[in-house]
Design a protein around this motif. Structure first.
Motif, mmCIF file in Angstrom:
data_model
loop_
_atom_site.group_PDB
_atom_site.id
_atom_site.type_symbol
_atom_site.label_atom_id
_atom_site.label_comp_id
_atom_site.label_asym_id
_atom_site.label_seq_id
_atom_site.Cartn_x
_atom_site.Cartn_y
_atom_site.Cartn_z
ATOM 1 N N ALA A 1 -17.327 -1.593 -1.375
ATOM 2 C CA ALA A 1 -16.434 -1.978 -0.288
ATOM 3 C C ALA A 1 -16.847 -1.390 1.058
ATOM 4 C CB ALA A 1 -15.001 -1.545 -0.619
ATOM 5 N N LYS A 2 -17.547 -0.270 1.018
ATOM 6 C CA LYS A 2 -17.956 0.380 2.270
ATOM 7 C C LYS A 2 -19.222 1.183 2.027
ATOM 8 C CE LYS A 2 -16.145 3.643 5.752
ATOM 9 N NZ LYS A 2 -14.979 4.490 6.113
ATOM 10 N N GLY B 1 -9.473 -5.868 2.631
ATOM 11 C CA GLY B 1 -8.228 -5.382 2.052
ATOM 12 C C GLY B 1 -8.202 -3.868 1.914
ATOM 13 N N ILE B 2 -7.192 -3.371 1.209
ATOM 14 C CA ILE B 2 -7.034 -1.939 0.954
ATOM 15 C C ILE B 2 -7.396 -1.694 -0.511
ATOM 16 C CG2 ILE B 2 -5.430 -0.001 0.880
ATOM 17 C CD1 ILE B 2 -3.795 -1.419 3.056
ATOM 18 N N PHE B 3 -8.297 -0.725 -0.741
ATOM 19 C CA PHE B 3 -8.803 -0.503 -2.092
ATOM 20 C C PHE B 3 -8.802 0.980 -2.443
ATOM 21 C CE2 PHE B 3 -11.023 -4.265 -0.439
ATOM 22 C CZ PHE B 3 -10.737 -5.197 -1.415
ATOM 23 N N ARG B 4 -8.447 1.264 -3.690
ATOM 24 C CA ARG B 4 -8.663 2.591 -4.255
ATOM 25 C C ARG B 4 -10.094 2.611 -4.747
ATOM 26 N NH1 ARG B 4 -6.707 7.549 -3.387
ATOM 27 N NH2 ARG B 4 -7.012 8.925 -5.195
ATOM 28 N N CYS B 5 -10.876 3.625 -4.343
ATOM 29 C CA CYS B 5 -12.315 3.598 -4.597
ATOM 30 C C CYS B 5 -12.844 4.872 -5.225
ATOM 31 C CB CYS B 5 -13.079 3.385 -3.267
ATOM 32 S SG CYS B 5 -12.802 1.784 -2.505
ATOM 33 N N TRP B 6 -13.959 4.686 -5.959
ATOM 34 C CA TRP B 6 -14.813 5.805 -6.336
ATOM 35 C C TRP B 6 -15.738 6.071 -5.152
ATOM 36 C CZ3 TRP B 6 -13.183 7.990 -10.579
ATOM 37 C CH2 TRP B 6 -12.706 7.232 -11.655
ATOM 38 N N VAL B 7 -15.984 7.333 -4.853
ATOM 39 C CA VAL B 7 -16.883 7.677 -3.748
ATOM 40 C C VAL B 7 -18.156 8.274 -4.326
ATOM 41 C CG1 VAL B 7 -17.149 8.930 -1.584
ATOM 42 C CG2 VAL B 7 -14.878 8.122 -2.286
ATOM 43 N N TYR C 1 -16.971 2.414 -4.022
ATOM 44 C CA TYR C 1 -16.865 1.318 -4.976
ATOM 45 C C TYR C 1 -15.405 1.149 -5.386
ATOM 46 C CZ TYR C 1 -21.937 1.147 -5.809
ATOM 47 O OH TYR C 1 -23.292 1.000 -5.673
ATOM 48 N N THR C 2 -14.920 -0.080 -5.385
ATOM 49 C CA THR C 2 -13.528 -0.298 -5.754
ATOM 50 C C THR C 2 -13.276 0.154 -7.195
ATOM 51 O OG1 THR C 2 -13.991 -2.590 -6.440
ATOM 52 C CG2 THR C 2 -13.261 -2.238 -4.176
ATOM 53 N N THR D 1 -8.629 6.131 -1.047
ATOM 54 C CA THR D 1 -8.119 4.817 -0.673
ATOM 55 C C THR D 1 -8.625 4.476 0.725
ATOM 56 O OG1 THR D 1 -6.126 5.078 -2.029
ATOM 57 C CG2 THR D 1 -6.061 3.412 -0.294
ATOM 58 N N ILE D 2 -9.253 3.327 0.868
ATOM 59 C CA ILE D 2 -9.804 2.928 2.168
ATOM 60 C C ILE D 2 -9.295 1.541 2.546
ATOM 61 C CG2 ILE D 2 -11.899 4.287 1.820
ATOM 62 C CD1 ILE D 2 -13.369 1.618 1.293
#
Length: 252
Positions: free
Chosen positions: A216-217, A179-185, A207-208, A173-174
């Motif tokens: 997202a980052k 916003g705040i997103f749960r992501c695949w890294v 990726y969200t 979660t980043i």
């Protein structure tokens, strides 16, 4: 019965967005910075286009410095690539790099019938279909990501070919400006363990974990420091009203 055109348009947009993780005309805006200070802005956008009568995607990436950095090290980079709408393999690439006193232009046209890339007077044989860094970002948005998955592909950039494998390492979660997103890294690496980027560089992409799979980052770490892109906003295109809706109101 009178139908509210705005409701119809919203439903139409919702249907389009539900079918794909992205739609042509989408623009992703990022803040760009190093660990402890802002360095500028970046954006990635995609559009429908045609090359020789064939429908393709055009992807445009822009990076520019801002603030204090812009005063002593001006950055104005733009990368345009045209890719297959089927698998995001490269068809054409135009790069215009302006970083301080450093300037470089790079152009390549890829002929898949001949399996070669033409760069001015230089012709480079290609082993198979290739993707660039930007097209790869969109390619992974189309995948059903799962922890432990490994995606191999061949990268082409600046006239160099590299075999790359991208691993979905974990979930996280980043918090970014959008916003705040749960992501695949996801983490790219070289299959043979060789250095992927200069200066012992590594890259990580978040990726969200939803149907949009927004990048997202993006963080690139080297022995010289870390460059980080964080998603600020997603700008969606204004879709035209469907013809039957316009006609309906004209008949009222």
């Amino acid at each position: 019965m009178k139908i509210n055109k705005h409701i119809i348009i919203l439903v139409f947009i919702g249907f389009v967005l539900s079918q794909n993780p992205f739609i042509p005309g989408e623009k992703l805006n990022y803040s760009a910075g190093f660990r402890f200070f802002s360095a500028g802005l970046a954006s990635i956008e995609m559009h429908n286009d045609t090359l020789n009568g064939v429908p393709v995607y055009q992807l445009i990436s822009k990076t520019r410095s801002a603030g204090i950095l812009d005063k002593f090290y001006k950055i104005r980079d733009e990368i345009d690539v045209w890719v297959s709408s089927d698998d995001f393999s490269l068809i054409r690439m135009n790069k215009k790099i302006r970083e301080g006193k450093y300037k470089r232009d790079f152009n390549a046209i890829i002929d898949w019938d001949k399996q070669e890339a033409t760069m001015g007077t230089t012709i480079l044989p290609l082993p198979n279909r290739v993707m660039g860094p930007i097209s790869a970002i969109y390619y992974f948005r189309t995948k059903d990501l799962k922890i432990g998955d490994v995606y191999p592909f061949t990268s082409f950039d600046n006239g160099k070919i590299k075999d790359i494998q991208v691993t979905v390492t974990h979930e996280e979660t980043i918090s970014v400006p959008a916003g705040i997103f749960r992501c695949w890294v996801l983490s790219p690496s070289s299959p043979d363990g060789s250095e992927l980027l200069k200066n012992q560089g590594e890259m990580t992409i978040w990726y969200t974990k939803d149907e949009k799979k927004l990048p997202a980052k993006i963080e690139q770490t080297t022995s010289l420091g870390s460059m980080i892109l964080e998603l600020k906003e997603v700008v969606l295109p204004l879709l035209e009203e469907p013809a039957d809706v316009i006609e309906h109101h004209k008949n009222k």
